[in-house]
Design an enzyme around this catalytic site. Structure first.
Site, short mmCIF file in Angstrom:
data_model
loop_
_atom_site.label_atom_id
_atom_site.label_comp_id
_atom_site.label_asym_id
_atom_site.label_seq_id
_atom_site.Cartn_x
_atom_site.Cartn_y
_atom_site.Cartn_z
N PHE A 136 0.86 -1.18 0.00
CA PHE A 136 0.00 0.00 0.00
C PHE A 136 0.90 1.23 0.00
CE2 PHE A 136 -2.81 3.10 2.15
CZ PHE A 136 -4.04 2.85 1.56
N ILE A 170 7.01 1.51 2.99
CA ILE A 170 5.93 0.74 2.40
C ILE A 170 6.13 -0.74 2.74
CG2 ILE A 170 4.66 0.22 0.30
CD1 ILE A 170 4.75 3.23 1.24
N CYS A 245 -9.07 3.05 4.12
CA CYS A 245 -8.22 1.86 4.31
C CYS A 245 -7.38 2.01 5.58
CB CYS A 245 -7.33 1.65 3.10
SG CYS A 245 -8.21 1.47 1.53
N LEU A 246 -6.83 3.21 5.80
CA LEU A 246 -6.04 3.44 7.01
C LEU A 246 -6.86 3.17 8.27
CD1 LEU A 246 -4.04 6.69 6.15
CD2 LEU A 246 -3.19 4.34 6.19
N ASN A 247 -8.13 3.54 8.25
CA ASN A 247 -8.96 3.30 9.43
C ASN A 247 -9.15 1.81 9.69
OD1 ASN A 247 -9.36 5.88 10.42
ND2 ASN A 247 -11.15 6.27 9.14
N GLU A 370 0.27 4.65 10.71
CA GLU A 370 -1.20 4.80 10.71
C GLU A 370 -1.64 5.95 11.62
OE1 GLU A 370 -1.52 3.11 8.39
OE2 GLU A 370 -0.86 1.07 8.57
N THR A 372 0.44 9.21 13.95
CA THR A 372 1.21 9.37 15.17
C THR A 372 0.29 9.76 16.33
OG1 THR A 372 1.57 11.71 14.72
CG2 THR A 372 3.21 10.17 13.83
#
Length: 391
Positions: A136, A170, A245-247, A370, A372
């Site tokens: 990702f 990554i 997607c990060l969540n 994801e 800080t």
């Protein structure tokens, strides 16, 4: 003396009673895998900076890849079941939980949420089976907490696209078959599925590292990478695409961090019961008991927090700021627990024969990626005050 023989020493509130039989079965299955496959090998993998690719198919066989996704050959398990699995994996090592997170919560989720039917059918079954690894590509050398300032650019070229740019940190990129690459276009941020054998794509592992050593993080260079029109994820436009997607990944971290904390606590507890100082076990001293109590309290609170967030997610009621509550709190408390556990082990705690310092080092990365502490603090500050303080 422990006066509750039916509960593990870390479960002060009988939190196990809040899980279903199916959820506990998932926990036991993943815990058994960690005990048999990860624990005997993790010290060597960590010391040698090796990610054990040979266990990818084992993880797929356990239904851990794209675990929470439904259809297209994915396991379709619940949010809490996925959280429990993340917790048990991270009790083994953060780097191995991170593999599951990058594969499922980031790369597969991007395709599942934003891809076409053709893209979903082409990639998701193979990724769930562990036949194709995904990565990702969002973070850049100069754009970590502020992805909106990304410099990677995709320009139109006839019916297709040409991408130029750099990405950093990554996960899995050097072993991935496809990369989800986010790039600026004349129409805002868009996502692309980039086969890693495309000319102009280069992934280089970042070495050496003091954290996440049993994991892979890379620099990516994209030089005139040419893609057909069908490489674009059609349903992702703007930063909302990667943020969704990060969540998903942040949700798994809320649980995972408690796994590292619990494993460190259990290591310190066992050591303190066996180690004699001044003719009695360390566990018999008031200062030791205070440290153990504080650890156990935070683990129990963190577990309840993770479970509440998981139930909200299952009900379709989870809000982004609630994910920040869990990510900020549980990472912050977990790293404190791991450090305190290391201190209780004395000099022995700096060896790879014990897990707390390894966990603490890994959590330096988990606490950073994801979002800080500072980013999640400002997300919550914005929610509480209604005023954005990012700029």
């Amino acid at each position: 003396m422990n006066d509750s023989h039916d509960l593990p020493n870390s479960d002060l509130l009988n939190i196990d009673s809040l899980f279903s039989a199916e959820e506990l079965a998932i926990r036991d299955k993943v815990r058994s895998f960690v005990d048999s496959t990860i624990r005997p090998n993790i010290a060597a993998w960590y010391e040698q900076a090796v990610f054990p690719v040979e266990i990818i198919k084992d993880m797929a066989g356990l239904g851990l890849l794209g675990m929470h996704l439904k259809g297209y050959g994915c396991p379709g398990r619940s949010a809490v079941e996925y959280g429990i699995a993340a917790m048990e994996l991270e009790a083994g090592d953060s780097g191995l939980r991170t593999f599951v997170s990058v594969q499922g919560s980031l790369a597969m989720s991007a395709i599942h949420k934003h891809g076409s039917e053709e893209q979903k059918n082409q990639w998701l079954p193979r990724m769930a089976a562990g036949d194709v690894v995904g990565c990702f590509g969002l973070t850049e050398p100069t754009a970590g907490s502020d992805p909106g300032s990304m410099k990677t650019f995709a320009r139109r070229d006839g019916d297709g696209w040409v991408i130029n740019g750099s990405k950093r940190w990554i996960g899995l990129a050097s072993i991935a078959g496809i990369a989800i690459v986010w790039a600026m276009t004349d129409d805002g941020v868009r996502g692309f599925i980039v086969p890693t054998d495309t000319p102009g794509f280069q992934a280089t592992p970042i070495e050496p590292k003091l954290s996440m050593r049993a994991s892979i993080q890379c620099d990516i260079e994209l030089t005139e990478v040419r893609l057909p029109a069908v490489a674009m994820l059609p349903n992702a436009k703007g930063l909302r695409g990667p943020f969704e997607c990060l969540n998903e990944a942040r949700y798994g971290i809320i649980w995972g961090a408690m796994g590292a904390a619990r494993d460190s606590y259990e290591a310190a507890l066992s050591y303190s019961q066996e180690r004699l100082q001044f003719d009695k076990p360390l566990a018999g001293y008031q200062l030791t008991q205070e440290k153990l109590v504080n650890m156990a309290l935070e683990i129990n609170k963190g577990m309840l927090l993770a479970l509440q967030i998981g139930r909200l997610k299952e009900a379709g009621e989870l809000k982004p700021h609630q994910i920040s509550v869990g990510k900020l709190n549980n990472c912050r408390e977990a790293i404190r627990i791991c450090r305190d556990a290391r201190a209780m082990l004395g000099g022995n705690g700096i060896t790879l024969g014990y897990s707390p310092l390894r966990h603490a080092n890994n959590l330096e990365s988990v606490r950073t990626y994801e979002g800080t502490d500072e980013v999640h603090t400002l997300i919550l500050g914005n929610h509480i005050t209604g005023i954005s303080a990012f700029r």
